[in-house]
Design a protein around this motif. Sequence first.
Motif, short mmCIF file in Angstrom:
data_model
loop_
_atom_site.label_atom_id
_atom_site.label_comp_id
_atom_site.label_asym_id
_atom_site.label_seq_id
_atom_site.Cartn_x
_atom_site.Cartn_y
_atom_site.Cartn_z
N LYS A 158 0.84 -1.19 0.00
CA LYS A 158 0.00 0.00 0.00
C LYS A 158 0.88 1.24 0.00
N ALA A 159 0.56 2.15 -0.89
CA ALA A 159 1.31 3.41 -0.94
C ALA A 159 0.90 4.28 0.25
N TYR A 160 1.87 4.81 0.93
CA TYR A 160 1.59 5.66 2.08
C TYR A 160 1.35 7.08 1.61
N LYS A 161 0.37 7.71 2.22
CA LYS A 161 0.08 9.09 1.88
C LYS A 161 1.06 9.99 2.62
N GLN A 162 1.58 10.97 1.92
CA GLN A 162 2.53 11.91 2.51
C GLN A 162 1.78 13.17 2.93
N TYR A 163 2.07 13.64 4.12
CA TYR A 163 1.46 14.86 4.63
C TYR A 163 2.55 15.91 4.82
N SER A 164 2.20 17.14 4.52
CA SER A 164 3.17 18.22 4.68
C SER A 164 3.41 18.50 6.17
N ARG A 165 4.54 19.11 6.45
CA ARG A 165 4.85 19.48 7.84
C ARG A 165 3.78 20.44 8.37
N GLU A 166 3.31 21.34 7.52
CA GLU A 166 2.29 22.31 7.93
C GLU A 166 0.99 21.60 8.33
N PHE A 167 0.61 20.57 7.57
CA PHE A 167 -0.59 19.80 7.89
C PHE A 167 -0.43 19.14 9.26
N LYS A 168 0.73 18.55 9.49
CA LYS A 168 0.99 17.87 10.75
C LYS A 168 0.92 18.84 11.93
#
Length: 70
Positions: A5-15
Amino acid sequence: MKKSKAYKQYSREFKVEALRLADAGEKTASEVARELGIRVNQLYKWRLQLEAEKAAGGPAKRGRPADDEL
């Protein structure tokens, strides 16, 4: 053969924003996670990641630690 499964990447700002919402106290971490479409344990992992960044003075490494880092 099983597909990975491809992991979704989240931006630092989102985190950072997700953690800010969870810390605001208006909603539980579970509620914030549900609204953002993430798992609640992801919030805890991000918190540890950002704390490690602060302690190291720069971006923390991603992924699991190598055997020599344990």
